[in-house]
Scaffold this active site. Structure first.
Site, mmCIF file in Angstrom:
data_model
loop_
_atom_site.group_PDB
_atom_site.id
_atom_site.type_symbol
_atom_site.label_atom_id
_atom_site.label_comp_id
_atom_site.label_asym_id
_atom_site.label_seq_id
_atom_site.Cartn_x
_atom_site.Cartn_y
_atom_site.Cartn_z
ATOM 1 N N ASP A 57 22.172 -24.322 27.425
ATOM 2 C CA ASP A 57 23.221 -25.173 27.991
ATOM 3 C C ASP A 57 24.522 -24.394 28.088
ATOM 4 O O ASP A 57 25.219 -24.198 27.097
ATOM 5 C CB ASP A 57 23.397 -26.412 27.099
ATOM 6 N N GLU A 139 39.103 -0.291 14.475
ATOM 7 C CA GLU A 139 39.548 -0.341 13.083
ATOM 8 C C GLU A 139 39.391 -1.762 12.557
ATOM 9 O O GLU A 139 39.371 -2.726 13.336
ATOM 10 C CB GLU A 139 41.009 0.106 12.986
ATOM 11 N N ARG A 322 51.416 10.884 20.006
ATOM 12 C CA ARG A 322 50.725 9.603 20.017
ATOM 13 C C ARG A 322 51.666 8.413 20.247
ATOM 14 O O ARG A 322 51.270 7.274 20.015
ATOM 15 C CB ARG A 322 49.987 9.416 18.681
ATOM 16 N N GLU A 340 42.671 9.060 26.513
ATOM 17 C CA GLU A 340 42.557 8.063 25.443
ATOM 18 C C GLU A 340 43.615 6.984 25.666
ATOM 19 O O GLU A 340 44.820 7.260 25.623
ATOM 20 C CB GLU A 340 42.770 8.724 24.081
#
Length: 451
Positions: A57, A139, A322, A340
């Site tokens: 369903d 993480e 970063r 990345e």
């Protein structure tokens, strides 16, 4: 068990079911919000599942169909068959297969199935001559449970980045999780304690994007189940504890050509990135605000996306630091050249998140978008004037802004398809509105006795 109507892979699954004494099968699929659902059937129904599918369903599933359109069909993918490591009993076992969802009335793949949305993105890549590889880094936190078995936010260790026991008391839990993942076909590269107390990361090898999305859902299930065996609660909530680092899911992406060459590598480029890689990066930067609604889909996600806690908030790329949204990691070989994206968090629907990343990047290639220069300084040290000088925008500050960006971005909206996009936006607007009218403990502590 034998049937002439089955593929070799399907027959191999039936043989393994018999060999391993599997008594129950969990047929898994994912709703629009990324929650893994399952229909459990006796293992003897496996052949029927392959040949006819299993009906369910769909009106009961978030974002699927209306009550008058409720009949849906699950078609298991035999490539995803795996024994569940925490369900093994003496003389029997349970297994799972991930399914595609089909519309019972038309017989066609259901447009609201997130796995189908990702397959559509991969079809577009294939038409352009590419296959897509992806590698996520999810993480998570491990918390103690109270006397009634409910989750707390009390960590069971005082470890930090790459710490060892005795500070990292969860190393045994990570070991058992790794054993469980490996028994289900994962190739685990590394595991370690993350920056925050109670925070962990287990990295598994890259794979094609569809397998990767399947693996993220499996990973979350395995981590939670095995943590529970240790009387711990595992959570992929992006920011469960204030004023410390949150949990991300940095995602590595690359395109490969039909002859197996990495389309992102170029020895002659300063950054060893090809024109396709630069254009793909430009596409993700162009559509970053709309991607954020999918890759960071909860109110809590935006408690992580703030300066000072290693999460990216600035729309730029870098080959060194970063603090940017996109980073070019060091690559030991041409095959390892990749980008990345650092903004996604592990609460996202991996199928939808990868789909919008891929569509955005391919859009950059098709439009031949020009990639800006990389930013090598720490953007967190920039003031507003310097960010403006560099042309650096910021990601949406909250879920409401992100959903607005998604609704306004025709490319990303259409990448999801009208069904998924409209249902997702409806659900997330409701979530944000509920958040706005709620009164938090912080407000009570701050204002109740002051005013």
């Amino acid at each position: 068990m034998t049937s002439g109507n089955l593929t070799d892979t399907e027959q191999a699954v039936l043989d393994e079911i018999e060999e391993k004494d599997v008594d129950f099968l969990r047929l898994q699929f994912t709703d629009i919000l990324g929650t893994v659902k399952n229909v459990s059937v006796p293992a003897r129904q496996a052949e029927k599942a392959f040949e006819e599918g299993i009906y369910f369903d769909g009106s009961s599933i978030e974002g699927f169909v209306r009550i008058q359109e409720s009949d849906m069909r699950l078609k298991p993918d035999p490539e995803t068959f795996a024994i569940l490591p925490w369900r093994k009993k003496e003389g029997s076992a349970a297994a799972r297969m991930i399914c595609d969802v089909y519309d019972t009335y038309t017989g066609e793949p259901f447009e609201g199935d997130p796995r189908r949305v990702l397959k559509n993105a991969l079809d577009r890549a294939n038409e352009m001559g590419y296959t897509v590889n992806a590698a996520p880094e999810p993480e998570f936190f491990l918390f103690e449970e109270d006397e009634e078995g409910r989750a707390t936010t009390k960590t069971n260790d005082a470890g930090g980045y790459f710490d060892l026991a005795p500070k990292d008391l969860a190393s045994d839990v990570r070991r058992d999780i790794i054993y469980g993942l490996e028994s289900m076909g994962f190739e685990v590269e590394a595991s370690h304690h993350e920056v925050a107390e109670g925070q962990h990361e287990i990295n598994f090898t890259y794979d094609d994007a569809l397998t990767t999305a399947d693996n993220v859902g499996t990973f979350r299930t395995v981590v939670r189940a095995i943590a529970a065996q240790h009387d711990l609660h595992a959570t992929f909530m992006p920011k469960p504890i204030p004023k410390i680092n949150g949990s991300g899911m940095h995602t590595h992406l690359s395109l490969f050509t039909e002859d197996g060459e990495n389309a992102f590598h170029d020895d002659d480029d300063e950054f060893n990135l090809s024109e396709e890689a630069h254009a793909f990066t430009a596409g993700i930067l162009e559509h970053a605000p709309a991607i954020t609604a999918i890759a960071n889909p909860t109110v809590n996600s935006y408690k992580r996306l703030v300066p000072g806690y290693e999460a990216p908030v600035y729309v730029a790329w870098s080959d060194r630091n970063r603090s940017a949204l996109i980073r070019r990691p060091a690559a030991r070989t041409p095959a390892a050249s990749r980008i990345e994206l650092r903004s996604p968090d592990p609460s996202c629907n991996p199928y939808l998140a990868l789909a919008v990343m891929i569509h955005a990047g391919l859009d950059g290639i098709e439009q031949n978008l020009e990639c800006p220069d990389p930013v090598r300084e720490n953007i967190y040290d920039f003031d507003e004037a310097k960010r403006e000088e560099y042309g650096i925008d910021t990601l949406p500050a909250n879920l409401g802004e992100a959903v607005d960006a998604l609704e306004e971005d025709e490319a990303i909206y259409s990448a999801l398809g009208d069904h998924v996009a409209s249902k997702f936006i409806e659900a997330k607007r409701q979530e944000f509105e509920e958040y706005l009218i709620d009164v938090s403990e912080w407000e009570l502590d701050r204002y109740l006795e002051t005013f």
